[in-house]
Design a protein around this motif. Structure first.
Motif, PDB file in Angstrom:
ATOM      1  N   GLU A  36      91.224  -8.701 175.870  1.00  0.00           N
ATOM      2  CA  GLU A  36      92.210  -8.259 174.903  1.00  0.00           C
ATOM      3  C   GLU A  36      91.612  -7.333 173.873  1.00  0.00           C
ATOM      4  O   GLU A  36      92.171  -7.106 172.823  1.00  0.00           O
ATOM      5  CB  GLU A  36      92.842  -9.480 174.224  1.00  0.00           C
ATOM      6  CG  GLU A  36      91.885 -10.309 173.398  1.00  0.00           C
ATOM      7  CD  GLU A  36      91.243 -11.394 174.197  1.00  0.00           C
ATOM      8  OE1 GLU A  36      91.397 -12.554 173.829  1.00  0.00           O
ATOM      9  OE2 GLU A  36      90.589 -11.097 175.210  1.00  0.00           O
ATOM     10  N   GLY A  37      90.493  -6.780 174.131  1.00  0.00           N
ATOM     11  CA  GLY A  37      89.831  -5.899 173.180  1.00  0.00           C
ATOM     12  C   GLY A  37      88.348  -6.125 173.271  1.00  0.00           C
ATOM     13  O   GLY A  37      87.638  -6.058 172.298  1.00  0.00           O
ATOM     14  N   SER A  38      87.867  -6.433 174.452  1.00  0.00           N
ATOM     15  CA  SER A  38      86.464  -6.782 174.611  1.00  0.00           C
ATOM     16  C   SER A  38      85.586  -5.580 174.372  1.00  0.00           C
ATOM     17  O   SER A  38      86.001  -4.445 174.525  1.00  0.00           O
ATOM     18  CB  SER A  38      86.219  -7.337 176.018  1.00  0.00           C
ATOM     19  OG  SER A  38      86.584  -6.378 176.984  1.00  0.00           O
ATOM     20  N   THR A 339      87.010  -2.007 174.272  1.00  0.00           N
ATOM     21  CA  THR A 339      86.940  -1.132 173.100  1.00  0.00           C
ATOM     22  C   THR A 339      85.571  -1.197 172.451  1.00  0.00           C
ATOM     23  O   THR A 339      84.764  -2.092 172.735  1.00  0.00           O
ATOM     24  CB  THR A 339      88.002  -1.518 172.051  1.00  0.00           C
ATOM     25  OG1 THR A 339      87.759  -2.874 171.616  1.00  0.00           O
ATOM     26  CG2 THR A 339      89.408  -1.409 172.608  1.00  0.00           C
ATOM     27  N   ARG A 340      85.326  -0.255 171.579  1.00  0.00           N
ATOM     28  CA  ARG A 340      84.106  -0.248 170.785  1.00  0.00           C
ATOM     29  C   ARG A 340      84.469   0.159 169.361  1.00  0.00           C
ATOM     30  O   ARG A 340      85.515   0.760 169.110  1.00  0.00           O
ATOM     31  CB  ARG A 340      83.089   0.730 171.351  1.00  0.00           C
ATOM     32  CG  ARG A 340      83.514   2.186 171.253  1.00  0.00           C
ATOM     33  CD  ARG A 340      82.422   3.121 171.733  1.00  0.00           C
ATOM     34  NE  ARG A 340      82.792   4.519 171.554  1.00  0.00           N
ATOM     35  CZ  ARG A 340      81.995   5.531 171.859  1.00  0.00           C
ATOM     36  NH1 ARG A 340      80.783   5.298 172.353  1.00  0.00           N
ATOM     37  NH2 ARG A 340      82.402   6.780 171.653  1.00  0.00           N
ATOM     38  N   ASP A 341      83.608  -0.164 168.425  1.00  0.00           N
ATOM     39  CA  ASP A 341      83.808   0.246 167.036  1.00  0.00           C
ATOM     40  C   ASP A 341      83.607   1.755 166.919  1.00  0.00           C
ATOM     41  O   ASP A 341      82.720   2.326 167.558  1.00  0.00           O
ATOM     42  CB  ASP A 341      82.819  -0.461 166.110  1.00  0.00           C
ATOM     43  CG  ASP A 341      82.991  -1.959 166.105  1.00  0.00           C
ATOM     44  OD1 ASP A 341      84.042  -2.432 166.577  1.00  0.00           O
ATOM     45  OD2 ASP A 341      82.061  -2.656 165.656  1.00  0.00           O
ATOM     46  N   THR A 342      84.392   2.384 166.091  1.00  0.00           N
ATOM     47  CA  THR A 342      84.248   3.815 165.891  1.00  0.00           C
ATOM     48  C   THR A 342      84.800   4.205 164.536  1.00  0.00           C
ATOM     49  O   THR A 342      85.399   3.386 163.829  1.00  0.00           O
ATOM     50  CB  THR A 342      84.978   4.612 167.004  1.00  0.00           C
ATOM     51  OG1 THR A 342      84.564   5.979 166.965  1.00  0.00           O
ATOM     52  CG2 THR A 342      86.495   4.545 166.816  1.00  0.00           C
ATOM     53  N   GLN A 355      88.005   1.973 169.417  1.00  0.00           N
ATOM     54  CA  GLN A 355      88.214   3.045 170.387  1.00  0.00           C
ATOM     55  C   GLN A 355      88.258   2.483 171.805  1.00  0.00           C
ATOM     56  O   GLN A 355      87.379   1.726 172.220  1.00  0.00           O
ATOM     57  CB  GLN A 355      87.107   4.090 170.289  1.00  0.00           C
ATOM     58  CG  GLN A 355      87.316   5.284 171.224  1.00  0.00           C
ATOM     59  CD  GLN A 355      86.253   6.341 171.068  1.00  0.00           C
ATOM     60  OE1 GLN A 355      85.091   6.037 170.823  1.00  0.00           O
ATOM     61  NE2 GLN A 355      86.644   7.603 171.198  1.00  0.00           N
ATOM     62  N   VAL A 356      89.283   2.875 172.547  1.00  0.00           N
ATOM     63  CA  VAL A 356      89.449   2.413 173.918  1.00  0.00           C
ATOM     64  C   VAL A 356      88.458   3.159 174.809  1.00  0.00           C
ATOM     65  O   VAL A 356      88.433   4.390 174.841  1.00  0.00           O
ATOM     66  CB  VAL A 356      90.890   2.649 174.409  1.00  0.00           C
ATOM     67  CG1 VAL A 356      91.032   2.243 175.878  1.00  0.00           C
ATOM     68  CG2 VAL A 356      91.879   1.881 173.531  1.00  0.00           C
ATOM     69  N   VAL A 357      87.628   2.387 175.527  1.00  0.00           N
ATOM     70  CA  VAL A 357      86.656   2.993 176.441  1.00  0.00           C
ATOM     71  C   VAL A 357      87.006   2.707 177.901  1.00  0.00           C
ATOM     72  O   VAL A 357      86.431   3.324 178.798  1.00  0.00           O
ATOM     73  CB  VAL A 357      85.220   2.512 176.134  1.00  0.00           C
ATOM     74  CG1 VAL A 357      84.802   2.966 174.751  1.00  0.00           C
ATOM     75  CG2 VAL A 357      85.106   0.995 176.257  1.00  0.00           C
ATOM     76  N   ILE A 370      98.468   3.480 177.154  1.00  0.00           N
ATOM     77  CA  ILE A 370      97.229   3.579 176.386  1.00  0.00           C
ATOM     78  C   ILE A 370      96.197   4.309 177.235  1.00  0.00           C
ATOM     79  O   ILE A 370      96.063   4.069 178.437  1.00  0.00           O
ATOM     80  CB  ILE A 370      96.717   2.179 175.992  1.00  0.00           C
ATOM     81  CG1 ILE A 370      97.704   1.505 175.039  1.00  0.00           C
ATOM     82  CG2 ILE A 370      95.342   2.260 175.355  1.00  0.00           C
ATOM     83  CD1 ILE A 370      97.864   2.208 173.712  1.00  0.00           C
ATOM     84  N   LYS A 371      95.427   5.219 176.598  1.00  0.00           N
ATOM     85  CA  LYS A 371      94.481   6.046 177.331  1.00  0.00           C
ATOM     86  C   LYS A 371      93.063   5.866 176.787  1.00  0.00           C
ATOM     87  O   LYS A 371      92.872   5.492 175.624  1.00  0.00           O
ATOM     88  CB  LYS A 371      94.865   7.523 177.208  1.00  0.00           C
ATOM     89  CG  LYS A 371      96.245   7.868 177.754  1.00  0.00           C
ATOM     90  CD  LYS A 371      96.558   9.341 177.527  1.00  0.00           C
ATOM     91  CE  LYS A 371      97.936   9.708 178.064  1.00  0.00           C
ATOM     92  NZ  LYS A 371      98.258  11.149 177.832  1.00  0.00           N
ATOM     93  N   ASN A 372      92.093   6.132 177.641  1.00  0.00           N
ATOM     94  CA  ASN A 372      90.707   6.163 177.182  1.00  0.00           C
ATOM     95  C   ASN A 372      90.585   7.179 176.047  1.00  0.00           C
ATOM     96  O   ASN A 372      91.139   8.280 176.120  1.00  0.00           O
ATOM     97  CB  ASN A 372      89.767   6.566 178.324  1.00  0.00           C
ATOM     98  CG  ASN A 372      89.587   5.470 179.339  1.00  0.00           C
ATOM     99  OD1 ASN A 372      90.104   4.376 179.184  1.00  0.00           O
ATOM    100  ND2 ASN A 372      88.849   5.768 180.401  1.00  0.00           N
ATOM    101  N   GLY A 373      89.854   6.806 175.019  1.00  0.00           N
ATOM    102  CA  GLY A 373      89.686   7.685 173.872  1.00  0.00           C
ATOM    103  C   GLY A 373      90.645   7.389 172.738  1.00  0.00           C
ATOM    104  O   GLY A 373      90.386   7.780 171.586  1.00  0.00           O
TER     105      GLY A 373
END
Length: 428
Positions: A36-38, A339-342, A355-357, A370-373
Motif C-alpha cells: 500500500e505504499g511500500s 514509493t520512495r521519499d522525494t 514518489q511512485v516508482v 496512477i503512473k510511475n513518477g
C-alpha cells in the motif's frame, strides 16, 4: 530526524516492546514488494518541511504506550461546577460516560472511576521467559483488545493470564493477532458475566490539544492513570516488531508496524502497551502502543517516557478487532504501488511527498491511472510527505473504501479517485 526501521545506529534507535521480556516470535513472511505504499529500499531521503520522522524517529513499540490526550472541543459549555456520570451509552453494560461540568478542567477522578473497570493487566509466560502488558475489555463475551507485541509470543506455546481491575484473575487464549497493525484479541476462559466493556469514542473527532487519560499497567502497577494532551494527529509511526530478550538485548523480527498514530505528551512506561487512551468523557480513542526513545542507559536498561508517545486510533483498532473476533485474521486495504521519499516542486514552493516508482498491474492504483513518477502529496486532503506516511494512511482504511489521491504529475496537481482493494496474502 529520519530513521529507517532497519537502522539501529541513529541517536534515537529502533525501540523494543516494553511489555515483553520475551524473545520475539519467529519472523513473519515479508510483505509483498508492491504494497500500500511500500518502499523499495530502507534508505530515507531528506525532505523539505516537517518530515514526520518520528515514526521514523523510531517509535519504541512499547508495552507502555501510556497516552494522555486532552479533549476540550465537544465537551459542551459548562453548566455545573462538578462532573457527573451517565450510563446512557451506545452499548448496554459498557463503561459509563462522564459528563464534564467544566470542559476546561476535566474531573479526572470521575473519568478514572468510569474507565478502570474496563482495563486489565496481562501476563504472558513461555518457556523463554515472561512479560506483562495491558488490555481493554472489548465486549461482554470476554474479548480483550491489546497489542500483538504484548501477547504474540504466547502463540502456540505460552500461557496468558488476565487480571481484572477488581483483582480476579482468569486464563486467556489468543483469538487472533495482526502483526502489521500491532493489534491482537484474546478471550477469557470461563470469564465472568459482569464484565464492563469500554465505551468506544471517535478518534476522528480529536483535535490537537484535546485532553485525555491513559490507563494501564506500567511497571506492574495496575490501574495507573496518566493525563496529557494530544500533541499531534495522523503521525506516521514506523517500527519493527521488536522485543526485549531476558538478557536485555534488543531483537527485531521482520514485520514492520506502520501506524497513522495519535501522538501524546503523556508519560509512557513499560507495561502500558495495549491499555486505554480515553477522552474526558471516558470513551476509548486509542490503544497505547509505542514511544519515541532516546535509547538504553549505560547499564543496558530500557529508557522510559520522554513525552512522545503514540496510540493506535480506535477507528482502526475496532475494525481490526471485529475482524479478528469474526475470523481470527484481518484484511487490509491495498493500493498497489511502491514509493520512495522525494521532494517535488509545487508551484513556486517545494513539497515532500511519496514518489511512485512502480505500479502493479491490476491493482487499484493501476486501475485509477496512477503512473510511475507521480508524487502523492495527499490522501483525502491529509498531507502525505513520505512513503511511510502513505502506508500509514492507507493502512487505517478498509478494503472497498473510496479515496482521493492528490498527485503532482508533470508539474501540475490533480486529484485521482481510487477504490481500495484487499491486500493480497504474501506468497513469499
Amino acid at each position: 530526524m529520519t530513521l529507517a526501521p532497519e537502522d539501529h545506529t541513529q541517536q534515537i534507535p529502533q525501540g523494543s516492546y516494553y511489555s515483553q521480556s520475551l524473545p520475539p516470535a519467529p519472523p513473519a513472511p515479508p510483505t509483498p514488494p508492491l504494497g500500500e505504499g511500500s518502499r523499495p529500499a530502507p534508505k530515507r531521503e531528506s525532505r523539505v518541511g516537517q518530515t514526520i520522522g518520528v515514526a521514523l524517529l523510531a517509535a519504541v513499540l512499547a508495552s507502555g504506550g501510556t497516552y494522555a490526550a486532552t479533549q476540550l472541543g465537544d465537551q459542551g459549555t459548562a453548566t455545573s461546577p462538578t462532573s457527573t456520570t451517565s450510563t446512557t451509552n451506545q452499548n448496554q453494560g459498557s463503561s459509563p460516560t462522564v459528563v464534564q461540568g467544566n470542559a476546561t478542567a476535566p474531573d479526572w477522578t470521575a473519568v478514572s472511576a468510569a474507565v478502570t473497570p474496563s482495563v486489565v493487566s496481562i501476563d504472558v509466560t513461555t518457556q523463554q521467559g515472561s512479560g506483562a502488558g495491558s488490555g481493554v475489555v472489548f465486549d461482554k463475551s470476554g474479548h480483550i483488545l491489546t497489542n500483538n507485541h504484548v501477547v504474540g509470543d504466547a502463540t502456540g506455546n505460552g500461557a496468558i493470564t488476565v487480571t481484572l481491575n477488581d483483582g480476579r484473575t482468569y486464563a486467556a487464549t489468543i483469538v487472533g493477532t495482526d502483526p502489521s497493525t500491532d493489534l491482537a484479541v484474546i478471550k477469557l476462559t470461563n470469564g465472568p458475566s459482569d464484565l464492563t466493556p469500554i465505551t468506544l469514542g471517535d478518534s476522528e473527532a480529536l483535535k490537537v490539544g484535546d485532553p485525555a487519560m491513559a490507563v494501564g499497567n506500567p511497571l506492574g502497577l495496575s490501574g495507573t492513570v496518566t493525563t496529557g494532551i494530544v500533541s499531534a494527529l495522523n503521525r506516521p509511526v514506523s517500527t519493527g516488531t521488536a522485543s526485549e530478550s531476558p538478557l536485555g538485548q534488543q531483537q527485531t523480527s521482520g514485520d514492520e508496524v506502520v501506524t497513522n498514530a495519535i501522538q501524546t505528551s503523556a508519560a509512557i512506561n513499560p507495561g502500558n502497551s495495549g491499555g486505554a487512551l480515553v477522552n474526558a468523557k471516558g470513551e476509548l480513542i486509542g490503544i497505547n502502543s509505542s514511544i519515541a526513545s532516546l535509547g538504553q542507559s549505560s547499564s543496558g536498561s530500557q529508557s522510559g517516557n520522554i513525552g512522545i508517545g503514540f496510540a493506535i486510533p480506535v477507528k482502526e483498532a475496532k475494525s481490526i478487532a471485529d475482524q479478528l473476533i469474526k475470523s481470527g485474521k484481518a484484511e487490509h486495504a491495498f493500493l498497489g504501488v511502491s514509493t520512495r521519499d522525494t521532494v517535488v516542486s509545487d508551484g513556486s514552493a517545494k513539497r515532500a511527498g511519496a514518489q511512485v516508482v512502480a505500479v502493479n498491474s491490476g491493482t487499484p492504483a493501476a486501475n485509477a491511472g496512477i503512473k510511475n513518477g507521480d508524487v502523492i502529496i495527499a490522501v483525502d486532503g491529509q498531507r502525505i510527505d513520505s512513503a511511510t506516511a502513505l502506508v500509514a494512511q492507507i493502512r487505517e482504511m478498509t478494503a472497498g473504501d473510496k479515496t482521493t489521491l492528490t498527485v503532482i504529475r508533470d508539474g501540475a496537481r490533480q486529484d485521482v479517485p481510487v477504490t481500495l482493494a484487499v491486500k493480497p496474502v504474501s506468497s513469499n
